[in-house]
Design a protein around this motif. Structure first.
Motif, PDB file in Angstrom:
ATOM      1  N   VAL A 102       0.811  -1.210   0.000  1.00 55.46           N
ATOM      2  CA  VAL A 102       0.000   0.000   0.000  1.00 55.46           C
ATOM      3  C   VAL A 102       0.853   1.272   0.000  1.00 55.46           C
ATOM      4  CG1 VAL A 102      -0.239   0.169   2.522  1.00 55.46           C
ATOM      5  CG2 VAL A 102      -2.058   1.062   1.030  1.00 55.46           C
ATOM      6  N   ASN A 103       2.054   1.206   0.545  1.00 57.90           N
ATOM      7  CA  ASN A 103       2.930   2.377   0.555  1.00 57.90           C
ATOM      8  C   ASN A 103       4.088   2.270  -0.425  1.00 57.90           C
ATOM      9  OD1 ASN A 103       1.577   4.029   2.325  1.00 57.90           O
ATOM     10  ND2 ASN A 103       2.733   3.413   4.122  1.00 57.90           N
ATOM     11  N   HIS A 104       4.002   1.304  -1.332  1.00 54.51           N
ATOM     12  CA  HIS A 104       5.033   1.160  -2.357  1.00 54.51           C
ATOM     13  C   HIS A 104       4.627   1.949  -3.596  1.00 54.51           C
ATOM     14  CE1 HIS A 104       7.673  -2.430  -1.072  1.00 54.51           C
ATOM     15  NE2 HIS A 104       7.120  -1.895   0.001  1.00 54.51           N
ATOM     16  N   ASP A 105       5.605   2.504  -4.257  1.00 54.38           N
ATOM     17  CA  ASP A 105       5.340   3.289  -5.463  1.00 54.38           C
ATOM     18  C   ASP A 105       5.365   2.434  -6.725  1.00 54.38           C
ATOM     19  OD1 ASP A 105       5.192   5.619  -3.925  1.00 54.38           O
ATOM     20  OD2 ASP A 105       7.363   5.921  -4.038  1.00 54.38           O
ATOM     21  N   PHE A 245       3.204  -8.387  10.400  1.00 59.13           N
ATOM     22  CA  PHE A 245       1.881  -7.763  10.360  1.00 59.13           C
ATOM     23  C   PHE A 245       0.962  -8.230  11.490  1.00 59.13           C
ATOM     24  CE2 PHE A 245       3.166  -6.800   6.012  1.00 59.13           C
ATOM     25  CZ  PHE A 245       2.678  -5.514   5.862  1.00 59.13           C
ATOM     26  N   GLU A 246       1.179  -9.437  12.008  1.00 59.45           N
ATOM     27  CA  GLU A 246       0.245  -9.972  12.990  1.00 59.45           C
ATOM     28  C   GLU A 246       0.791 -10.023  14.415  1.00 59.45           C
ATOM     29  OE1 GLU A 246      -1.881 -13.458  12.005  1.00 59.45           O
ATOM     30  OE2 GLU A 246      -2.946 -12.447  10.388  1.00 59.45           O
ATOM     31  N   GLU A 257      16.154  -5.527  15.198  1.00 53.89           N
ATOM     32  CA  GLU A 257      16.822  -5.230  13.921  1.00 53.89           C
ATOM     33  C   GLU A 257      16.032  -5.794  12.747  1.00 53.89           C
ATOM     34  OE1 GLU A 257      21.363  -4.638  13.444  1.00 53.89           O
ATOM     35  OE2 GLU A 257      21.098  -6.448  14.649  1.00 53.89           O
ATOM     36  N   LEU A 258      15.533  -7.001  12.911  1.00 58.28           N
ATOM     37  CA  LEU A 258      14.746  -7.624  11.849  1.00 58.28           C
ATOM     38  C   LEU A 258      13.452  -6.848  11.630  1.00 58.28           C
ATOM     39  CD1 LEU A 258      14.579 -10.008   9.882  1.00 58.28           C
ATOM     40  CD2 LEU A 258      13.441 -11.326  11.683  1.00 58.28           C
ATOM     41  N   TYR A 259      12.843  -6.407  12.719  1.00 56.62           N
ATOM     42  CA  TYR A 259      11.612  -5.625  12.604  1.00 56.62           C
ATOM     43  C   TYR A 259      11.876  -4.351  11.807  1.00 56.62           C
ATOM     44  CZ  TYR A 259       7.221  -3.360  13.839  1.00 56.62           C
ATOM     45  OH  TYR A 259       5.998  -2.753  13.773  1.00 56.62           O
ATOM     46  N   ASN A 264      11.166  -0.913   7.089  1.00 57.26           N
ATOM     47  CA  ASN A 264      11.728  -0.111   6.002  1.00 57.26           C
ATOM     48  C   ASN A 264      11.311  -0.652   4.635  1.00 57.26           C
ATOM     49  OD1 ASN A 264      13.035   1.586   7.810  1.00 57.26           O
ATOM     50  ND2 ASN A 264      14.928   0.398   7.783  1.00 57.26           N
ATOM     51  N   PHE A 265      11.262  -1.987   4.522  1.00 58.91           N
ATOM     52  CA  PHE A 265      10.883  -2.567   3.230  1.00 58.91           C
ATOM     53  C   PHE A 265       9.423  -2.304   2.904  1.00 58.91           C
ATOM     54  CE2 PHE A 265       9.005  -6.237   0.951  1.00 58.91           C
ATOM     55  CZ  PHE A 265       9.543  -5.954  -0.297  1.00 58.91           C
ATOM     56  N   TYR A 266       8.525  -2.603   3.848  1.00 63.48           N
ATOM     57  CA  TYR A 266       7.096  -2.434   3.586  1.00 63.48           C
ATOM     58  C   TYR A 266       6.624  -0.985   3.744  1.00 63.48           C
ATOM     59  CZ  TYR A 266       6.438  -7.461   3.203  1.00 63.48           C
ATOM     60  OH  TYR A 266       6.479  -8.758   2.772  1.00 63.48           O
ATOM     61  N   LYS A 267       7.478  -0.150   4.312  1.00 66.31           N
ATOM     62  CA  LYS A 267       7.137   1.262   4.527  1.00 66.31           C
ATOM     63  C   LYS A 267       5.880   1.404   5.381  1.00 66.31           C
ATOM     64  CE  LYS A 267       9.245   2.583   0.123  1.00 66.31           C
ATOM     65  NZ  LYS A 267       9.056   3.236  -1.183  1.00 66.31           N
ATOM     66  N   LEU A 268       5.770   0.513   6.333  1.00 69.34           N
ATOM     67  CA  LEU A 268       4.640   0.484   7.260  1.00 69.34           C
ATOM     68  C   LEU A 268       5.156   0.120   8.650  1.00 69.34           C
ATOM     69  CD1 LEU A 268       2.064  -1.573   5.141  1.00 69.34           C
ATOM     70  CD2 LEU A 268       1.784   0.824   5.785  1.00 69.34           C
ATOM     71  N   ASP A 269       4.427   0.529   9.668  1.00 73.60           N
ATOM     72  CA  ASP A 269       4.746   0.144  11.050  1.00 73.60           C
ATOM     73  C   ASP A 269       3.474  -0.353  11.716  1.00 73.60           C
ATOM     74  OD1 ASP A 269       5.652  -0.270  13.570  1.00 73.60           O
ATOM     75  OD2 ASP A 269       6.566   1.706  13.820  1.00 73.60           O
ATOM     76  N   PRO A 270       3.241  -1.673  11.699  1.00 75.21           N
ATOM     77  CA  PRO A 270       2.014  -2.233  12.283  1.00 75.21           C
ATOM     78  C   PRO A 270       1.827  -1.894  13.756  1.00 75.21           C
ATOM     79  CG  PRO A 270       3.094  -3.851  10.906  1.00 75.21           C
ATOM     80  CD  PRO A 270       4.044  -2.713  11.042  1.00 75.21           C
TER      81      PRO A 270
END
Length: 274
Positions: A102-105, A245-246, A257-259, A264-270
């Motif tokens: 959803v936040n990817h261009d 996500f869950e 670090e993994l989070y 950064n990859f998904y450009k989201l912070d659940p």
């Protein structure tokens, strides 16, 4: 001359017809995309995909448009005794798949063409070589992602994964994480990260975490990640996506670090909506 001109018209006619139909299909798709998001779809997602209702308004607004685009461009097909593909199926699958990007261009799953939907667990045959003899084996599966642009899903698992947002299992997110991973033609746990410098930290962090999961399983210790993630790096990426996500709180606490890599990859912070 008349005969030659007539021949040209006859030869060009199929191409002209195909072009006209292509234009009509494109316009119908655009009209569908531009329509207001149906109230029944919104209600469905709030009831059956709780994450949707918890999203910040700007993200949910973008997600609605992406759902329409996803449905317009994707062919859904009923398989294995499933009578038909319903709007509920299309919308619920689209919402979960689109949340990942959803936040990817970039273009929305550019390789995706078809989603095959089975009512529940299905069986697939594959060849296995044993002592130079080829044997056909039947394997039960919930889903698959093919690099050729096809995703296969078991509907009952799709429903359960959407509704239970705390168990760390989401079939749609898992298989569409594979789609992202396969964009470069290979499933290796390294999707398109953009800048080359990001691959260094990605490989370091995911490599360490993958080995840690293998070691924990060997020692019989628990993990926030499903054991299936230790199958190979591609499955690790897909399993961690589900967890991100869950189970964002547990993942952030135990694997910060993994989070951050996945945030950064998904450009989201659940964590913002969990």
């Amino acid at each position: 001359m008349r005969t030659y001109a007539l021949l040209i018209i006859v030869m060009a006619a199929p191409l002209l017809v195909a072009a006209v139909w292509s234009l009509i299909r494109y316009q119908r798709r655009q009209d569908f995309i531009e329509q207001p998001f149906p109230l029944q779809w919104d209600t469905l997602l709030r009831e059956k995909f709780p994450i949707y209702g918890a999203l910040p308004d700007p993200i949910r607004f973008k997600l609605k448009r992406m759902i329409r685009i996803f449905i317009a461009k994707t062919h859904f097909e009923a398989c294995g005794g499933l009578d038909l593909v319903t709007d509920e199926m299309r919308v619920l699958i689209a919402a979960q798949a689109c949340l990942l990007v959803v936040n990817h261009d970039q273009k929305l799953y550019p390789k995706l063409k078809t989603i095959l939907i089975y009512p529940s667990t299905y069986k697939t045959n594959h060849s296995d070589s044993l002592f130079h003899f080829m044997e056909e084996e039947s394997e039960a599966r919930l889903g698959e992602s093919w690099s050729t642009g096809t995703v296969v899903l078991a509907w009952d698992s799709v429903e359960h994964g959407a509704y239970d947002t705390k168990d760390g299992h989401n079939l749609v997110m898992h298989e569409f994480a594979h789609q992202l991973d396969q964009l470069d033609g290979t499933a290796d746990g390294a999707p398109d990260l953009g800048e080359h410098s990001r691959y260094i930290s990605w490989a370091r962090v995911l490599g360490q975490e993958y080995e840690d999961l293998e070691e924990r399983l060997f020692q019989g210790k628990d993990s926030v990640f499903d054991a299936y993630g230790a199958t190979d790096p591609a499955e690790f990426f897909a399993v961690v996506t589900e967890t991100f996500f869950e189970k964002p709180k547990q993942m952030k606490k135990r694997h910060p670090e993994l989070y951050d890599q996945f945030r950064n990859f998904y450009k989201l912070d659940p964590l913002e909506w969990s």
